[in-house]
Enzyme design. Sequence first.
Site, PDB file in Angstrom:
ATOM      1  N   GLY A 127     -10.238   4.417   2.837  1.00  0.00           N
ATOM      2  CA  GLY A 127      -8.906   4.620   2.137  1.00  0.00           C
ATOM      3  C   GLY A 127      -8.483   3.372   1.893  1.00  0.00           C
TER       4      GLY A 127
ATOM      5  N   CYS B  65       5.846   1.972   5.229  1.00  0.00           N
ATOM      6  CA  CYS B  65       6.023   0.924   4.172  1.00  0.00           C
ATOM      7  C   CYS B  65       7.496   0.786   3.676  1.00  0.00           C
ATOM      8  CB  CYS B  65       5.131   0.827   2.965  1.00  0.00           C
ATOM      9  SG  CYS B  65       5.197   2.357   2.014  1.00  0.00           S
TER      10      CYS B  65
END
Lengths: 343, 343, 343, 343
Positions: A11, A147
Amino acid sequence: MLRVTVVGAGGYIGGELLRLLLGHPEIEVAGAVSSRFAGKRIDGVHPNLRSVTDLSFCAAEAVGECDAVFLALPHRVAMTQMDHWIQRSKLVVDMTGDFRLDDTEVFQRYYGEEHLAPQLLADFVPGLPELYRERLRAADLISVPGCMATAGVLALYPLVAHDLIDLRQGAQFDARTGSSGSGATAGPANLHAERSGAMRVFAPTRHRHEAEISRHLGLAAAMTATGVEAVRGVQTIGHATLRPGVDERTVRRAFREQYAKEPFVRVVAHQRGIFRYPEPKILLGSNFCDVGYALDADTGRLTVIGALDNLVKGGAGNALQCFNIRMGLPETLGLTFPGLHPL
Amino acid sequence: MLRVTVVGAGGYIGGELLRLLLGHPEIEVAGAVSSRFAGKRIDGVHPNLRSVTDLSFCAAEAVGECDAVFLALPHRVAMTQMDHWIQRSKLVVDMTGDFRLDDTEVFQRYYGEEHLAPQLLADFVPGLPELYRERLRAADLISVPGCMATAGVLALYPLVAHDLIDLRQGAQFDARTGSSGSGATAGPANLHAERSGAMRVFAPTRHRHEAEISRHLGLAAAMTATGVEAVRGVQTIGHATLRPGVDERTVRRAFREQYAKEPFVRVVAHQRGIFRYPEPKILLGSNFCDVGYALDADTGRLTVIGALDNLVKGGAGNALQCFNIRMGLPETLGLTFPGLHPL
Amino acid sequence: MLRVTVVGAGGYIGGELLRLLLGHPEIEVAGAVSSRFAGKRIDGVHPNLRSVTDLSFCAAEAVGECDAVFLALPHRVAMTQMDHWIQRSKLVVDMTGDFRLDDTEVFQRYYGEEHLAPQLLADFVPGLPELYRERLRAADLISVPGCMATAGVLALYPLVAHDLIDLRQGAQFDARTGSSGSGATAGPANLHAERSGAMRVFAPTRHRHEAEISRHLGLAAAMTATGVEAVRGVQTIGHATLRPGVDERTVRRAFREQYAKEPFVRVVAHQRGIFRYPEPKILLGSNFCDVGYALDADTGRLTVIGALDNLVKGGAGNALQCFNIRMGLPETLGLTFPGLHPL
Amino acid sequence: MLRVTVVGAGGYIGGELLRLLLGHPEIEVAGAVSSRFAGKRIDGVHPNLRSVTDLSFCAAEAVGECDAVFLALPHRVAMTQMDHWIQRSKLVVDMTGDFRLDDTEVFQRYYGEEHLAPQLLADFVPGLPELYRERLRAADLISVPGCMATAGVLALYPLVAHDLIDLRQGAQFDARTGSSGSGATAGPANLHAERSGAMRVFAPTRHRHEAEISRHLGLAAAMTATGVEAVRGVQTIGHATLRPGVDERTVRRAFREQYAKEPFVRVVAHQRGIFRYPEPKILLGSNFCDVGYALDADTGRLTVIGALDNLVKGGAGNALQCFNIRMGLPETLGLTFPGLHPL
């Protein structure tokens, strides 16, 4: 050399971690696990690694003991595999959402399902060096924050740590994010023709990362999230209310003091220049989280701004920083790329 | 045919208005005033009008009497020329910031200078049909609101009109905008290499348009503004607090009722689909302002979202809609382009 | 009102055709066939049509007789359904690749499979009004050319028609295209994170559309194709060799004469201005194909440039222009949107 | 430590060189000359260097002797200052266009003016290690080629070196470039609203860099240039004619052999994967030039493709590679950043 394995290496966040690990002088990549790509060359999937590595992806079964395992799995998969990886490695760094919250009820409220490994939650140290560095030095299980949570927490933390805001008022965050956060297997909303140039509000209320901010800052955070035109990059704008009498000088000092010694947090709140406040585009590829603030002196309302590259300080870079801390290595090792301008 | 003049026709908003006027069946463009480009062909500056018009720009002195004058001048210039244009035209539609506020003190606080024509302020009707349609039917002076103000006001207005939010809490808005709002003579921050892919917070507090929202909604609005990657398009996300007991059904009904008959406001708050909330990119070139909402039932916090094309419903299109109303023409005349998808 | 059906209405080109048809004063949309979306509202898939239409998609079986059927199917599907639609409609306009070539061997070479309805090939008139207008007036079967073929043919055609180039030298074309050409069901290469900002050479030689250029211009064309950052828009740059003695004036005159009366082709080759040569971005949503040229007088090498919106003049708009011609309607009806600037 | 000065350090290529020099273990930045910014902090202009350096720009007069001077001046300025810098430094690396051609007539034809330092032209070694490495080891004056020239030359060179193409046919190149190539003081065509999403053909014939390709490859090159949506990144597509009988295997071998030992050239011509041919976006920040090819076996026409980051391998990185060679340092020192994916 420390032997390190990446699980979910096919990924975007797995690929970014591979890039960092392959450039790290004290690390040897022991395995790049991908169920989708096992047997294929890594650089066929991550073309920026052409000529950097000849390795191929492998299956989970092929991984022997190693010094650290990093999990870049889809959310919800990590908690089913955690026992397995704990047995193979003294240190497990999880980059998924599965172990970011320490309260199973909150987890259920935000993730809409029961946690499958609640007994492990208390053992995970949050992978946020700026708040938990000492605990990270001895951690065997590390959970890297989301994040947008990292950007939001670091932007507001100096005010909380210095007791400058009214916690009861909570904090409102608006987060903007690039498309890489949706991953390499994203659905139709991430088709270029749909996503390009969009300002797509995909979470008008209650983005999951707000629960992490609430946890780390001890206040009620609310967060919206919008996908804007960018591949990498996250920016959060936060709003809080200053305690009466707190002026700009005090705020400035809190930011400076809080981050004076942090290698990867810069205070950006300038009077001049094009990028006077934290701007993700100059951070891409770097491990910096830039933070800034502005004050409306008439109303006492404070705006804080945080920016980072979601795949680096918002993911793989932050994970590697935690690893460096845990292993007693220089904290910035392998993480010194400064970002590009213009880009 | 009604004879119409555009002053400041060489800029982006002037050019967009020319595009609309040239396609309007009841309008003849009497003059396209540009001090920079007088004597040059219009399609040399606005290349999308090639083969649409052979006209050239002219000087202000060349303009005789006409039925309407639209001002697309730089801010602060309009107020020095207003007397001149009032004498040449029964109707003046101002698209600048100069006459958007009716309080000279507020003007000074937000624009940093004294107003030069305060005696005219009271005569201007705000060019916002959804709030002031009846007054616009008889207006001789119209001031079109700022693009982000229009998106913010229309997104929150149903809740104010139906008395569903706690006005004392004010409202926080975060606006995102494309680069065309900076105009055709923008400075270094709008150079492509700097602006591309940026999330540039150019107003971390107190963007000017917040004063307009406060005026039209009767509450204390606060607004940040960020330039994101787009040429056209504005989106505002607003946060307000519902009165106790107000549920989602009530909110939904307020939106539906408020805008049921509005030709250019659509309520977009869907359960499915890629663009479930207002998205500027499908509105480009159109006169729609899409509005939507989402509720965090646990906290009573409400998010509202507004989106529009800053040059159309946020400027020239809105101005033309006001003109149509004022002249007794069908309100949607010349404004029916629906937008493109994908784009 | 003419009753018109769109087959494959859920895709990008089908959606664009619906937008145009719904704004056409002489057309009633009789059916919007989509196997994927039958029963669902059109504006759930094409969000720019919210408030423009309340229609839903239907199944092919639900379509009765109508005046025209437009096929926006995937390539290779149209030729299996053609007999079916010919029986339901006097006029069939095919926007797929299936009937663009009149030679089954060439078809096989470029499409890699046998043609399934070769007996129909000779009956199709190419949907390119600038070359085949008279034949289109009586056509019952029309095949709209590929987007890059249309841009390439129209850019070079004046030189062929005026016998100014050396046909034996052939012509080399480099085409650049936005992502919408890959359709709404495109694969991983069209994921935003991969496609954004890319210059992806997906056909380094022998793009299919070169066969169409060769056919229409009677020379050997070669074409590369690259996906660049754009959603809509195609631009082709072509190179050919002038016959000895042909100068710029002759070239200019050929372009002017060829397209003097064409409503949708503009010659753009200017000395000044930002967009001196054909630029797709100012054409988006419009039915224009802009063409231009430049000459290297020292070598006799000629560069020609063509630009268009692949979904409009490169697809749905061109199809509607053909329909207008065939039905004896004004050729520009429903096609007068001029494009936006800036965008 | 080697003491190095950058002249023209306030521009994009100067800033990129500073980034590379500051990360180079054997270099000390002795001066960053900028007439515009002398006295101001470097990181105020190049915000990616915040916390990387505390240095400020200086005036030219402040620079003493040093081991190397790199010129990142505007074109035409370098040749007026060259004598000055030659006296201050044993090695001068020029990154402007002023010393790229060795023939004053060709210079005049392409640059439209007389060369002001023709006596120096013969002393400059082209800064292209892949062709001139041995000469660079002893060079005191190095002229780094243009970004599109480097991409074009490296893409076609293996075929020239192995004598596989018909030189008399020349070669046609189409180059695409991002906006950073226009520099930090670019004009209105580089305003974001104009440049964003554009495919702006700014050189339909005779781009200057074609003269460099002609020089280095010994054939008549022709080059068009188009600005596409990107900040960094250049891609050139070239067309040449193979000698009779040359097949794909021979071509492949020529590429592999030519670049087998080159640290910064990779051959990218794959059967599978998203980026099967050279793609600038995965090279940003890196010093790689990727090259690839494709063959139309029926016609013997060959397409070659080159891609690089115009500020790195197309400018500052290439300059540093030359410096490393000249100084006897490892060639890749300070140049190992691999690029990002996705980006």
